[in-house]
Motif scaffolding. Sequence first.
Motif, PDB file in Angstrom:
ATOM      1  N   HIS A 130      31.167 -47.949-110.344  1.00  9.58           N
ATOM      2  CA  HIS A 130      31.006 -46.583-109.843  1.00  9.58           C
ATOM      3  C   HIS A 130      30.653 -46.588-108.359  1.00  9.58           C
ATOM      4  O   HIS A 130      31.254 -45.854-107.568  1.00  9.58           O
ATOM      5  CB  HIS A 130      29.920 -45.835-110.634  1.00  9.58           C
ATOM      6  CG  HIS A 130      30.432 -45.146-111.843  1.00  9.58           C
ATOM      7  ND1 HIS A 130      30.771 -43.825-111.842  1.00  9.58           N
ATOM      8  CD2 HIS A 130      30.651 -45.583-113.096  1.00  9.58           C
ATOM      9  CE1 HIS A 130      31.182 -43.474-113.046  1.00  9.58           C
ATOM     10  NE2 HIS A 130      31.116 -44.531-113.827  1.00  9.58           N
ATOM     11  N   GLY A 131      29.679 -47.390-107.991  1.00  7.26           N
ATOM     12  CA  GLY A 131      29.274 -47.453-106.590  1.00  7.26           C
ATOM     13  C   GLY A 131      30.389 -47.931-105.685  1.00  7.26           C
ATOM     14  O   GLY A 131      30.606 -47.379-104.606  1.00  7.26           O
ATOM     15  N   GLY A 132      31.114 -48.956-106.133  1.00  7.31           N
ATOM     16  CA  GLY A 132      32.229 -49.477-105.331  1.00  7.31           C
ATOM     17  C   GLY A 132      33.335 -48.452-105.138  1.00  7.31           C
ATOM     18  O   GLY A 132      33.874 -48.303-104.034  1.00  7.31           O
ATOM     19  N   ILE A 133      33.658 -47.726-106.199  1.00  2.00           N
ATOM     20  CA  ILE A 133      34.707 -46.712-106.099  1.00  2.00           C
ATOM     21  C   ILE A 133      34.258 -45.576-105.177  1.00  2.00           C
ATOM     22  O   ILE A 133      35.030 -45.096-104.342  1.00  2.00           O
ATOM     23  CB  ILE A 133      35.090 -46.197-107.495  1.00  2.00           C
ATOM     24  CG1 ILE A 133      35.860 -47.290-108.255  1.00  2.00           C
ATOM     25  CG2 ILE A 133      35.931 -44.931-107.406  1.00  2.00           C
ATOM     26  CD1 ILE A 133      36.123 -46.981-109.710  1.00  2.00           C
ATOM     27  N   ILE A 134      33.000 -45.163-105.302  1.00  3.09           N
ATOM     28  CA  ILE A 134      32.496 -44.078-104.450  1.00  3.09           C
ATOM     29  C   ILE A 134      32.465 -44.518-102.984  1.00  3.09           C
ATOM     30  O   ILE A 134      32.877 -43.767-102.093  1.00  3.09           O
ATOM     31  CB  ILE A 134      31.101 -43.618-104.920  1.00  3.09           C
ATOM     32  CG1 ILE A 134      31.230 -42.871-106.247  1.00  3.09           C
ATOM     33  CG2 ILE A 134      30.431 -42.732-103.880  1.00  3.09           C
ATOM     34  CD1 ILE A 134      29.912 -42.559-106.916  1.00  3.09           C
ATOM     35  N   ILE A 135      32.027 -45.725-102.718  1.00  2.00           N
ATOM     36  CA  ILE A 135      31.983 -46.223-101.336  1.00  2.00           C
ATOM     37  C   ILE A 135      33.398 -46.350-100.773  1.00  2.00           C
ATOM     38  O   ILE A 135      33.669 -45.931 -99.634  1.00  2.00           O
ATOM     39  CB  ILE A 135      31.221 -47.559-101.260  1.00  2.00           C
ATOM     40  CG1 ILE A 135      29.734 -47.319-101.504  1.00  2.00           C
ATOM     41  CG2 ILE A 135      31.448 -48.251 -99.913  1.00  2.00           C
ATOM     42  CD1 ILE A 135      28.919 -48.584-101.694  1.00  2.00           C
ATOM     43  N   ALA A 136      34.331 -46.876-101.564  1.00  2.00           N
ATOM     44  CA  ALA A 136      35.719 -46.993-101.102  1.00  2.00           C
ATOM     45  C   ALA A 136      36.330 -45.616-100.856  1.00  2.00           C
ATOM     46  O   ALA A 136      37.051 -45.408 -99.876  1.00  2.00           O
ATOM     47  CB  ALA A 136      36.549 -47.765-102.135  1.00  2.00           C
ATOM     48  N   TYR A 137      36.016 -44.669-101.712  1.00  2.00           N
ATOM     49  CA  TYR A 137      36.513 -43.301-101.544  1.00  2.00           C
ATOM     50  C   TYR A 137      35.947 -42.691-100.262  1.00  2.00           C
ATOM     51  O   TYR A 137      36.669 -42.057 -99.491  1.00  2.00           O
ATOM     52  CB  TYR A 137      36.111 -42.458-102.754  1.00  2.00           C
ATOM     53  CG  TYR A 137      36.743 -41.081-102.801  1.00  2.00           C
ATOM     54  CD1 TYR A 137      37.974 -40.894-103.409  1.00  2.00           C
ATOM     55  CD2 TYR A 137      36.101 -39.984-102.253  1.00  2.00           C
ATOM     56  CE1 TYR A 137      38.552 -39.649-103.464  1.00  2.00           C
ATOM     57  CE2 TYR A 137      36.668 -38.733-102.301  1.00  2.00           C
ATOM     58  CZ  TYR A 137      37.886 -38.564-102.904  1.00  2.00           C
ATOM     59  OH  TYR A 137      38.455 -37.326-102.948  1.00  2.00           O
ATOM     60  N   PHE A 138      34.654 -42.888-100.041  1.00  2.00           N
ATOM     61  CA  PHE A 138      33.999 -42.360 -98.841  1.00  2.00           C
ATOM     62  C   PHE A 138      34.616 -42.963 -97.578  1.00  2.00           C
ATOM     63  O   PHE A 138      34.940 -42.250 -96.630  1.00  2.00           O
ATOM     64  CB  PHE A 138      32.495 -42.635 -98.891  1.00  2.00           C
ATOM     65  CG  PHE A 138      31.748 -42.139 -97.703  1.00  2.00           C
ATOM     66  CD1 PHE A 138      31.554 -40.783 -97.510  1.00  2.00           C
ATOM     67  CD2 PHE A 138      31.242 -43.029 -96.770  1.00  2.00           C
ATOM     68  CE1 PHE A 138      30.865 -40.323 -96.388  1.00  2.00           C
ATOM     69  CE2 PHE A 138      30.555 -42.577 -95.658  1.00  2.00           C
ATOM     70  CZ  PHE A 138      30.374 -41.213 -95.475  1.00  2.00           C
ATOM     71  N   LEU A 139      34.785 -44.278 -97.560  1.00  2.00           N
ATOM     72  CA  LEU A 139      35.368 -44.936 -96.393  1.00  2.00           C
ATOM     73  C   LEU A 139      36.825 -44.540 -96.196  1.00  2.00           C
ATOM     74  O   LEU A 139      37.309 -44.446 -95.066  1.00  2.00           O
ATOM     75  CB  LEU A 139      35.239 -46.455 -96.518  1.00  2.00           C
ATOM     76  CG  LEU A 139      33.815 -47.005 -96.475  1.00  2.00           C
ATOM     77  CD1 LEU A 139      33.818 -48.508 -96.732  1.00  2.00           C
ATOM     78  CD2 LEU A 139      33.137 -46.676 -95.158  1.00  2.00           C
ATOM     79  N   GLY A 140      37.524 -44.296 -97.297  1.00  2.00           N
ATOM     80  CA  GLY A 140      38.923 -43.894 -97.205  1.00  2.00           C
ATOM     81  C   GLY A 140      39.127 -42.492 -96.669  1.00  2.00           C
ATOM     82  O   GLY A 140      40.211 -42.151 -96.209  1.00  2.00           O
ATOM     83  N   THR A 141      38.091 -41.665 -96.707  1.00  2.00           N
ATOM     84  CA  THR A 141      38.240 -40.305 -96.200  1.00  2.00           C
ATOM     85  C   THR A 141      38.075 -40.224 -94.694  1.00  2.00           C
ATOM     86  O   THR A 141      38.358 -39.184 -94.107  1.00  2.00           O
ATOM     87  CB  THR A 141      37.220 -39.345 -96.858  1.00  2.00           C
ATOM     88  OG1 THR A 141      35.899 -39.806 -96.587  1.00  2.00           O
ATOM     89  CG2 THR A 141      37.456 -39.229 -98.332  1.00  2.00           C
TER      90      THR A 141
END
Length: 181
Positions: free
Chosen positions: A110-121
């Motif tokens: 969950h944390g990895g997906i949220i961090i990747a999503y945040f960085l991808g935005t």
Amino acid sequence: MNLHELGLRLLLLILSILILFFISNRRKSETLNPLFMIIGLCTFSLLYVFTKVEIGVGIGFGLFAIFSILRFRTKAFTINAVIFLFVCMTLSILDVFFPADKYFDLLLFHGGIIIAYFLGTFRNVKYLSSFELTLDTCDFPNLDESKMRKCIAERIPFEEFKYKIISVNAVANEVKVEVFY
């Protein structure tokens, strides 16, 4: 999966989706509908039921058909909306099917997906939207850059824009341009 474990997984999913939703809507130029968050919860509920009930291949094909019909009968989504929906569904699938004894791994996912999503935005795109504009060729017979820019600027409410000529129709005396703002 007992009720306590189900509640913890559902709470983790809700928190993750809320974080993703607020990350997605921090820009005012393009916002997601809050009802998109329900898709992850629905997927979670549906998969939880499927783990408790024996299903056949026919139900899988039926669900695929329903989602296909919805895709072609609704308006097209933006890329950000599709990515948000895919991430929500992925998180809900992880929450239902991840082994109960590996909560730490689930939290890392969950944390990895949220961090990747945040960085991808974070993107360095100046012009997020565009539209087509049809102009008369009488306004600029030689398609001079400065005249074209001035002609477009008179017709739109944006100070900063970029444009691209799509087509020139000499018979109809019109020029189609795509304006990025």
